[in-house]
Design an enzyme around this catalytic site. Structure first.
Site, PDB file in Angstrom:
ATOM      1  N   GLY A 125     -12.422  -4.068   1.877  1.00  0.00           N
ATOM      2  CA  GLY A 125     -13.987  -3.721   2.022  1.00  0.00           C
ATOM      3  C   GLY A 125     -14.519  -2.969   0.913  1.00  0.00           C
ATOM      4  O   GLY A 125     -15.516  -2.915   0.415  1.00  0.00           O
TER       5      GLY A 125
ATOM      6  N   ARG B  57       0.792  -1.154   0.013  1.00  0.00           N
ATOM      7  CA  ARG B  57       0.153   0.100   0.047  1.00  0.00           C
ATOM      8  C   ARG B  57       0.740   1.321  -0.140  1.00  0.00           C
ATOM      9  O   ARG B  57       0.529   2.209  -0.730  1.00  0.00           O
ATOM     10  CB  ARG B  57      -1.056  -0.061   1.215  1.00  0.00           C
ATOM     11  CG  ARG B  57      -2.019  -0.763   0.922  1.00  0.00           C
ATOM     12  CD  ARG B  57      -3.034  -0.837   2.131  1.00  0.00           C
ATOM     13  NE  ARG B  57      -4.362  -1.402   1.572  1.00  0.00           N
ATOM     14  CZ  ARG B  57      -5.394  -1.498   2.885  1.00  0.00           C
ATOM     15  NH1 ARG B  57      -5.108  -1.174   3.958  1.00  0.00           N
ATOM     16  NH2 ARG B  57      -6.623  -2.047   2.384  1.00  0.00           N
TER      17      ARG B  57
HETATM   18  C1  3PG Z   1      -8.525  -1.646   5.435  1.00  0.00           C
HETATM   19  O1  3PG Z   1      -7.505  -2.125   5.484  1.00  0.00           O
HETATM   20  O2  3PG Z   1      -9.558  -2.332   5.201  1.00  0.00           O
HETATM   21  C2  3PG Z   1      -8.802  -0.069   5.269  1.00  0.00           C
HETATM   22  O3  3PG Z   1      -7.425   0.746   5.685  1.00  0.00           O
HETATM   23  C3  3PG Z   1      -9.913   0.445   6.096  1.00  0.00           C
HETATM   24  O4  3PG Z   1      -9.568   0.396   7.301  1.00  0.00           O
HETATM   25  P1  3PG Z   1     -11.032  -0.298   8.435  1.00  0.00           P
HETATM   26  O5  3PG Z   1     -11.427  -1.409   7.894  1.00  0.00           O
HETATM   27  O6  3PG Z   1     -10.449  -0.195   9.564  1.00  0.00           O
HETATM   28  O7  3PG Z   1     -12.181   1.122   7.922  1.00  0.00           O
HETATM   29 MG    MG Z   2     -11.256  -3.040   6.363  1.00  0.00          MG
END
Ligand code: 3PG
Ligand code: MG
Length: 392
Positions: A374, A36
């Site tokens: 997500g 990332r």
């Molecule tokens: C992830 O790694 O899924 C993103 O950085 C978002 O983080 P979160 O799921 O804690 O919102």
């Molecule tokens: Mg996440």
């Protein structure tokens, strides 16, 4: 595109508040997978080369509005400096104005974990104003956090001239090519443990794609919905009615659902557990389905061979333990080979999926591998991502 990119912005002498997702795996303070971080480097370098100062806003973990020292972004400074090839000056929000003011040309500023601020996850307007006062331009390069409506991903975008960063742009272009206006036929491969976590996804996909391969534990629920006894397999028996409805919706939309024909079964869930291949409808009562069988793989490969576009989320079997990674590996390699020959556009996303494709040695040949978990899923579900919407 409905949003501006860095190409539309005048950056010389500007402080560019750049939202990045550097929520990377860390072990004992050391970054174990810098993907990332590497993927936002082009945006940072673009801003620097045009005379701007990147001021990075990012979250790490889920500290829920309080200061958790183990989640300080300070630990990422060495990894960022390695990826960007320049000095990264770290600042808490209170120190930010002074550190940004003193930042030398060609250097970067990194602000402390946005989620240490109670207003961040509330998309708080006052916090967004505090951020906005620190910059001239807002650039969102955090596609993988765009499913969150937080102060640094949503509210802030309305307070400054805003644009998408290079990674955000690449992610959106790849997803548009896969599901927006794709070359047909389109094949989706969806795997993973549970139907219940991917209901919206399956419901949206059957109306958009021509073929849908269902794999992993959720395939067992679809088999059970057809009256198949799946023995001790992972199966959500209470979801069989829903699985039937999805199958009906698919039939009405002309989407072909592809389920396993033969399966690999074992009595134990462990590496190299003794296993056998049986027809999908013949799982012994004391065994569990852990992978798709060779005939199923051939069937999936035929679907990949017919497809012009492939979108993949979720492994076909228990890919973490050999030999139950065989179907995922074979299908991934086949898709990679067709992509490398220019015969297929292939896009994949989701943490498990990317791990599985890397393990299969197939990721490099895919057209695009998303950094998002997500957010990738929500995009595939047809949902509006607040972080993207705020740029429009
Ligand atoms: C992830 O790694 O899924 C993103 O950085 C978002 O983080 P979160 O799921 O804690 O919102
Ligand atoms: Mg996440």
């Amino acid at each position: 595109m409905a949003w501006k990119t860095l190409d539309d912005m005048e950056l010389a002498g500007k402080r560019v508040l750049t939202r990045v997702d550097i929520n990377v795996p860390v072990d004992g303070g050391v970054v174990t997978d810098a993907t990332r971080i590497e993927r936002v480097a082009p945006t940072v370098q673009d801003i620097l080369s045009r005379g701007g100062t990147p001021v990075l806003l990012a979250h790490f973990g889920r500290p829920k509005g309080s200061v958790v020292p183990e989640m300080s972004l300070k630990m990422l400074v060495p990894a960022l400096e390695a990826a960007f090839g320049t000095t990264v000056n770290f600042a808490t929000l209170d120190e930010a104005a002074a550190v940004i003011g003193a930042c030398a040309e060609g250097q970067v500023v990194l602000l402390e974990n946005t989620r240490f601020e109670p207003g961040e996850e509330k998309n708080d307007a006052e916090l967004a104003k505090r951020y906005a006062a620190l910059g001239d331009i807002y650039c969102n390069d955090a596609f993988s956090a765009a499913h969150r409506a937080h102060a640094s991903t949503a509210a802030l975008a309305h307070l400054l001239p805003s644009c998408a960063g290079r990674l955000m742009q690449a992610e959106l272009e790849a997803l548009e090519a896969a599901l927006g206006a794709p070359k047909r036929p389109v094949l989706a491969v969806v795997g993973g443990a549970k139907v219940s976590t991917k209901l919206d996804l399956l419901g949206n996909l059957v109306e958009k794609v021509d073929m849908l391969v269902i794999g992993g534990g959720m395939a067992n629920t679809f088999l059970a919905a057809q009256g198949v006894d799946v023995g001790k397999s992972l199966c959500e028996h209470e979801m069989t009615g829903t699985a039937k409805q999805i199958a009906e919706k698919a039939a009405a939309a002309g989407c072909e659902i592809i389920l396993p024909r033969d399966v690999v079964v074992a009595r134990e869930f462990r590496e190299n557990a003794p296993s056998e291949v049986v027809p999908a409808e013949s799982c012994p009562a004391d065994a569990m389905i852990l992978d798709a069988g060779p005939e199923s793989v051939a069937h999936v490969e035929q679907a990949i061979a017919r497809a012009e576009t492939l979108i993949w989320n979720g492994p076909l079997g228990a890919f973490e333990i050999a030999p139950f990674d065989a179907a995922t590996n074979a299908a991934a390699k086949f898709a990679a080979k067709r992509t490398a020959r220019g015969e297929l556009v292939s896009v994949a996303g989701g943490g498990d999926t990317v791990a599985a494709l890397n393990k299969a040695g197939a990721a490099d040949d895919f057209t695009y591998i998303s950094t998002a978990g997500g957010a990738f899923l929500e995009w595939m579900e047809g949902k509006t991502l607040p972080g993207v919407a705020a740029l429009g």
